[in-house]
Design an enzyme around this catalytic site. Structure first.
Site, short mmCIF file in Angstrom:
data_model
loop_
_atom_site.label_atom_id
_atom_site.label_comp_id
_atom_site.label_asym_id
_atom_site.label_seq_id
_atom_site.Cartn_x
_atom_site.Cartn_y
_atom_site.Cartn_z
N CYS A 2 0.74 -1.11 -0.02
CA CYS A 2 0.07 -0.06 -0.03
C CYS A 2 0.79 1.18 0.07
O CYS A 2 2.11 1.08 -0.25
CB CYS A 2 -0.92 0.08 1.17
SG CYS A 2 -1.73 -1.66 1.44
N ILE A 53 -3.92 -7.82 -0.19
CA ILE A 53 -3.31 -9.00 -0.05
C ILE A 53 -3.96 -10.02 0.81
O ILE A 53 -3.86 -11.39 0.68
CB ILE A 53 -1.87 -8.72 0.21
CG1 ILE A 53 -1.17 -7.72 -0.61
CG2 ILE A 53 -0.95 -10.04 0.27
CD1 ILE A 53 -0.92 -7.96 -2.09
N ASN A 75 1.69 0.43 5.47
CA ASN A 75 2.21 -0.22 4.47
C ASN A 75 3.18 -1.43 4.75
O ASN A 75 4.10 -1.19 5.25
CB ASN A 75 2.88 0.87 3.91
CG ASN A 75 3.69 0.65 2.39
OD1 ASN A 75 3.18 -0.35 1.97
ND2 ASN A 75 4.79 1.30 2.27
N GLY A 76 2.86 -2.47 4.11
CA GLY A 76 3.80 -3.52 4.33
C GLY A 76 3.07 -4.99 4.87
O GLY A 76 1.83 -5.10 4.54
N GLU A 77 3.83 -5.84 5.43
CA GLU A 77 3.35 -7.05 6.00
C GLU A 77 3.88 -7.34 7.32
O GLU A 77 5.10 -6.91 7.34
CB GLU A 77 3.56 -8.14 4.84
CG GLU A 77 3.32 -7.92 3.45
CD GLU A 77 1.70 -8.22 3.40
OE1 GLU A 77 1.08 -8.68 4.28
OE2 GLU A 77 1.04 -7.89 2.19
N SER A 361 11.29 -12.43 -3.94
CA SER A 361 12.73 -12.24 -4.52
C SER A 361 14.06 -12.53 -3.60
O SER A 361 13.74 -12.75 -2.40
CB SER A 361 12.80 -10.83 -5.09
OG SER A 361 13.73 -10.74 -5.87
N GLY A 362 14.94 -12.64 -4.08
CA GLY A 362 16.42 -12.93 -3.36
C GLY A 362 17.09 -11.94 -2.82
O GLY A 362 18.37 -12.04 -2.18
#
EC number: 6.3.5.4
Length: 632
Positions: A2, A53, A75-77, A361-362
């Site tokens: 977000c 999400i 904003n985020g997880e 992603s790594g």
């Protein structure tokens, strides 16, 4: 994923104030096209853009908690929110949703501002505590999620992206920071907490910002990076690494929407994809490449995907596509970040968004486990440790007189220069003395050694490889890797997650000794060893790091030569010496020396300056200044 815009006003707000704030949220609609929301009271405005999400129905923001005690945006997880939720239920709390935001609010209610130490994830959070009249903001320990702010006579403004400030006349600042320009030419970005603009700052990773009505804001650190090597049997070490990485990937897979991975030819994305495919055998992977031989990992990625039984979707980028999208990419980036790898990341995110909403992603594995090739350098220079200082001074003087490109020149120079004076992070574009010809306002006081001193002062007791890791965590990772990861994915409303950048993973990796990071010619030694037996069929485990190789070196000699010249000639950045830059471009075209990274650093700045300083910082304008000419 977000985005948000907030304002804590020193004075009572009016509807006119609100009218100026709403466009700031609209400027970042790409961060959250699913839902928008606003909260507005006498002193606070909270504007939010949501990309759904988790808990798609009940995760709307701004979020009101309790009897209107708090208003929150996030904003985020938070990957451990379900575990935290269960703990809070045991404490007697009830929940009406399965959303992270309700857990954050409840945890704040239960523990106060110290609650942030329990969060595991990537986040920027704002809490308006109406009871205490406190405006409280938080940024995650690694700086994965952005947090820009301005404090002026009106109050405190916070935004997920800098471009939001340009949508409000009261926050449109265009005065450049002269020192930041000098730093940019060294690092290819401006190190946090500074930005290219004098009046705009970034909240540093692992910090909070707190403001009470009528008072200046306070900034405090709640998380600090520590390395504490501890000896352990190899089998136990490998097991510990596998357990924590696998748990992190599992947590990062949690979503109510489709999840995929970015897959290159290296170990980091291969491990993430392999572990994710065990959780979801139908997971898709995405790979990008260029239409130039030697500048693509598509074949390697497809080979890995086939062995894992995972679908791989790839895309080839041409020079024309590349140049056409650059202004839009720089607009999305907010600040000039001259890492060419941002361009393939933009295109791979564009492709992935056609299929999924979340991608793993790594990023971060190199900083966490010791993966950069340059980390070999202290070991290769060990012979200089016992050389007396007078002899080093003589050898350095000899190296200065040796012609550029002569064998041994760089080796002597590096060996006779202390790490704190030569290493500024994974990229060093211009030396201090080289900036004098580029900048009309060159100031010899603005050295990169002064910029780096506060960092090196904290790490004198670490070995030199660990010092380099620490430097990269505080420069390269925050200023380059995570900026382009966030902005290029968010440009397409795609959430990018990085399982290696997890506090529990770092806790394990911080215990590695030097030989477990760099062993002979092998980087990330213990990470590779941990997965050799698990993924024996994958050559990527032993493959050297390539990243996203970008052919700007060859394109600037031909396809992009006229384009680059035109960018310089059309610029109105008065403090750039155009003749010196044009000479650099010509020198690169004729050879034999590669000046492409220096040229690219200046070009990115000039395009950014044209979009944000010379004009309106609008997306429409960025589209208008695409390429003038591409040489076929």
């Amino acid at each position: 994923m977000c985005g948000f815009v907030t304002f804590f006003s020193n004075n009572p707000m009016t509807l006119d104030n609100k009218a100026k704030l709403s466009p700031m949220s609209e400027a970042i609609i790409h961060r959250g096209p699913t839902q928008d929301g606003e909260y507005f009271d006498e002193h606070v405005y909270l504007g939010f853009r949501r990309l759904s999400i988790l808990d798609l129905e009940n995760g709307k923001q701004p979020y009101s908690y309790g009897n209107d005690e708090y208003e929150l945006i996030f904003n985020g997880e938070v990957y451990n929110y379900r575990e935290l939720r269960e703990d809070l239920i045991k404490e007697g709390y009830n929940f009406t949703t399965d959303s992270e935001i309700e857990v954050i609010a409840t945890l704040y209610k239960h523990e106060g501002e110290s609650f942030v130490k329990k969060l595991r994830g990537m986040f920027s959070i704002i809490i308006w505590d109406k009871v205490k009249q406190v405006f409280f903001g938080i940024r995650d320990p690694f700086g994965i999620k952005p947090f820009y702010y301005i404090e002026n006579e009106n109050g405190l403004y916070v935004a997920s992206e800098l471009k939001s400030f340009f949508a409000n006349p009261e926050t449109t600042y265009k005065d450049l920071d002269t020192k930041a320009i000098h730093d940019y030419l060294t690092f290819q970005f401006v190190p946090e907490p500074n930005t290219m603009l004098k009046d705009v700052k970034l909240l540093k990773p692992g910090h909070t910002i707190r403001k009470e009505l009528g008072k200046k804001c306070e900034i405090n650190q709640y998380y600090s990076l520590q390395f504490n090597p501890i000896s352990m049997p190899k089998d136990d070490r490998m097991k510990e690494i596998r357990n924590v990485v696998e748990k992190s990937v599992e947590l990062h897979m949690n979503a109510d929407v489709p999840v995929a991975t970015f897959l290159s030819g290296g170990i980091d994305s291969t491990v993430v994809t392999a572990l994710a495919s065990k959780i979801d055998p139908n997971i898709k992977s995405f790979t990008i490449g260029f239409d130039r031989e030697g500048y693509t990992e598509i074949d390697l990625a497809k080979e890995t995907a086939d062995k894992l039984g995972v679908e791989n979707i790839s895309r080839i980028i041409s020079a024309e596509e590349f140049a056409n999208e650059i202004p839009k990419i720089i607009w999305h980036m907010d600040e000039p970040v001259a890492d060419p790898a941002a361009i393939p990341l933009y295109f791979i995110s564009q492709e992935a968004r056609k299929h999924v909403t979340v991608v793993l992603s790594g990023e971060g594995a190199d900083e966490v486990f010791g993966g950069y090739t340059i980390y070999h350098e202290p070991l290769s220079l060990q012979g200089f440790k016992n050389v007396p200082k007078p002899v080093k001074s003589m050898l350095k003087a000899i190296s200065n007189k040796m012609p550029e490109g002569m064998k041994g020149k760089s080796f002597l120079d590096r060996g006779c220069t202390p790490l704190s004076e030569r290493y500024v992070g994974n990229a060093k574009i211009f030396l201090d003395e080289e900036k004098a010809s580029i900048l009309k306002n060159y100031n010899s006081d603005f050295t990169y050694a002064k910029t780096m001193k506060p960092i090196y002062d904290k790490i004198k007791n670490y070995d030199e490889v660990t010092q380099m890791q620490y430097v990269d965590f505080n420069t390269w990772l925050t200023g380059d890797i995570l900026v382009k990861a966030d902005r290029m994915s968010m440009a397409h409303s795609l959430e990018l997650r990085v399982p290696f950048l997890d506090t529990e993973v770092l806790k394990v990796a911080s215990k590695l000794n030097l030989e477990e990071k760099i062993n002979g010619n092998v980087t990330k030694y213990m990470l590779r060893e941990a997965y050799k037996s698990q993924l024996p069929m994958l050559g990527a485990i032993d493959r050297k790091k390539l990243g996203y190789p970008v052919p700007i070196r060859v394109w600037l000699k031909k396809e992009l030569y006229d384009w680059a010249v035109n960018i310089v000639k059309q610029s109105n950045a008065e403090f750039i010496n155009k003749k010196a830059v044009l000479d650099l471009i010509e020198e690169h075209r004729k050879g034999p020396f590669d000046r492409s990274r220096k040229i690219w650093t200046i070009l990115v700045f000039l395009i950014w300056h044209r979009i944000y300083i010379e004009n309106t910082a609008s997306y429409d304008f960025a589209k208008e200044i695409a390429l003038d000419k591409i040489n076929k």
